[in-house]
Design an enzyme around this catalytic site. Structure first.
Site, mmCIF file in Angstrom:
data_model
loop_
_atom_site.group_PDB
_atom_site.id
_atom_site.type_symbol
_atom_site.label_atom_id
_atom_site.label_comp_id
_atom_site.label_asym_id
_atom_site.label_seq_id
_atom_site.Cartn_x
_atom_site.Cartn_y
_atom_site.Cartn_z
ATOM 1 N N ASN A 257 0.875 -1.180 0.000
ATOM 2 C CA ASN A 257 0.000 0.000 0.000
ATOM 3 C C ASN A 257 0.906 1.221 0.000
ATOM 4 O OD1 ASN A 257 -1.801 2.073 0.470
ATOM 5 N ND2 ASN A 257 -2.696 1.186 2.318
ATOM 6 N N GLU B 242 -7.997 -4.733 5.481
ATOM 7 C CA GLU B 242 -7.928 -4.600 4.028
ATOM 8 C C GLU B 242 -6.815 -5.456 3.443
ATOM 9 O OE1 GLU B 242 -8.957 -0.110 3.043
ATOM 10 O OE2 GLU B 242 -7.895 -0.291 4.962
ATOM 11 N N HIS C 268 -12.745 3.337 0.148
ATOM 12 C CA HIS C 268 -12.709 2.410 1.299
ATOM 13 C C HIS C 268 -13.462 1.107 0.996
ATOM 14 C CE1 HIS C 268 -12.364 6.185 4.072
ATOM 15 N NE2 HIS C 268 -11.161 5.725 3.775
ATOM 16 N N ARG D 180 -10.945 16.944 6.118
ATOM 17 C CA ARG D 180 -11.814 17.225 4.969
ATOM 18 C C ARG D 180 -13.158 17.752 5.445
ATOM 19 N NH1 ARG D 180 -10.439 11.474 3.022
ATOM 20 N NH2 ARG D 180 -8.490 11.713 1.892
ATOM 21 N N ARG E 161 -2.763 -2.212 -3.276
ATOM 22 C CA ARG E 161 -3.948 -1.382 -3.062
ATOM 23 C C ARG E 161 -3.877 -0.211 -4.030
ATOM 24 N NH1 ARG E 161 -4.894 3.578 0.780
ATOM 25 N NH2 ARG E 161 -7.136 3.835 0.548
#
Length: 400
Positions: free
Chosen positions: A10, A384, A178, A239, A89
């Protein structure tokens, strides 16, 4: 340990996480992260056989050097022989990729083109792919896309209220992110319910520095809160989440912001950080609430939890039935305060938490935290990397 381990990579802009995983047993053989890459403060941490090594590096340490360091470590511990494939990923797969994909030059070109939709992610993800190809030229490389799970959303969920030709000609639509995390925890919920995944309908809340909520109906993503980019949706660490688009024009036309300044404001200076003027770290804000009775911190937490609750409630319109709610991600897994405030706003959905269970489930624990008469509510730590390893193995071996 089998001889079919998958190296999961990743790659971020200044970091590279990796895990060597047995996809059959789920055993994590070795894991680590290279951080502050491309700087003089670069270092790499590796966990192996119960030991943790932290190696500082005096010279600028880029992604290729990080991969080479990992390769050398695997050789030193006779682990290269068990390598079966490398799983990556990838953040944005657009509409082209809804399943794990064997990486070749055509796929890399597509990833590069999709960088216009994920300029902060796809280019650095591709750096990781190229570095791994150089280091493991004889191994298949597989891309698992964050957006793939959400490709089952119906058009009514992903089309914006814009002229349709912007979607047809430029791919402007909601994609969601996600996806690998939402898929993993929803499948775990199905196991806990002892139901087939194809008959399971849950809402999953991935809450971390980035946050997204997903409605999963009979095993398929049917709506999710992030959009064309990860900026849309609920309030996050830095954010803003959803806001009136007119604010952007006001910032530019009345307050003389440049487009770059607006982008930085909405992506890096807003959310928990912007409201609290304190931190993007939920733990810091919680401490200020508990220890200092800080009103701004309390308001920040109220806004954060309310926006999440409102999104969860709205997704009832997306489901054929409702089996329960799942919390995951760094905040979702560890903050009993956040879970309590969200659940308190969802009492009309019959979501009620057992206070003792809710307080106890954190730091990697999983479990049911709802009362006996409530709709199911679980905390399920995401994994993940395990999904990427399993899907990489399945693609290459042809096994399901």
């Amino acid at each position: 340990m089998s001889n079919k381990a998958v190296l999961v990579i990743n790659c971020g802009s200044s970091s590279l996480k990796f895990s060597l995983i047995d996809p059959i047993s789920g055993e994590v053989i070795v894991s680590g992260v290279g951080e502050r890459l491309l700087s003089k403060q670069a270092f790499i941490k590796i966990a192996f056989q119960g030991n943790k090594e932290n190696t500082p590096l005096a010279v600028p340490f880029d992604h290729q050097v990080a991969v080479n360091f990992i390769v050398e470590f695997l050789h030193q511990h006779n682990l290269v022989e068990c390598l079966f494939a490398v799983g990556h990923r990838l953040v944005h797969g657009g509409e082209e990729y809804s399943t794990p994909t064997l990486i070749d030059d055509v796929v890399k070109y597509s990833i590069e083109k999709l960088a216009k939709l994920a300029p902060l992610h796809n280019p650095v993800n591709l750096i990781g792919v190229n570095a791994a190809e150089k280091a493991f030229s004889d191994l298949p490389q597989v891309a698992v896309f964050d957006t793939a799970f959400h490709q089952t959303m119906p058009a009514k969920a992903y089309i914006y209220g814009l002229p349709y030709n912007l979607y047809e000609e430029h791919g402007i639509r909601r994609y969601g992110f996600h996806g690998t995390s939402h898929y993993f925890v929803a499948k775990q919920a199905a196991k806990l319910l002892e139901k087939p995944f194809s008959q399971t309908s849950v809402i999953t809340a991935h809450l971390g520095n980035g946050c997204s909520i997903t409605a999963i109906d009979n095993g398929k993503s049917v709506d999710t809160s992030m959009g064309l980019t990860p900026l849309e949706g609920v309030v996050m660490g830095t954010r803003s989440g959803d806001l009136d688009p007119g604010i952007i024009f006001h910032l530019i036309e009345q307050l003389n912001y440049t487009p770059e300044q607006v982008s930085n404001l909405l992506n890096k200076d807003s959310g928990l950080l912007g409201i609290s003027q304190m931190s993007n770290d939920c733990r810091t804000i919680e401490e200020a609430i508990i220890n200092d009775q800080d009103e701004r911190a309390n308001l920040t937490m109220d806004i954060f939890c309310y926006r999440i609750s409102k999104t969860i409630a709205s997704y009832m319109a997306s489901l054929s039935h409702f089996d329960g709610l799942v919390f995951t991600g760094g905040i979702g897994e560890n903050s009993d305060l956040v879970r309590t405030r969200i659940a308190n706003s969802l009492h009309l959905l019959n979501i009620r938490l057992d206070e003792a269970k809710n307080t106890d489930v954190r730091f990697g624990k999983s479990g049911l935290i709802s009362t006996p008469n409530s709709q199911h509510c679980w905390v399920i730590p995401t994994n993940e990397e395990q999904v990427i390893a399993e899907q990489t193995y399945q693609l290459i071996s042809g096994e399901k």
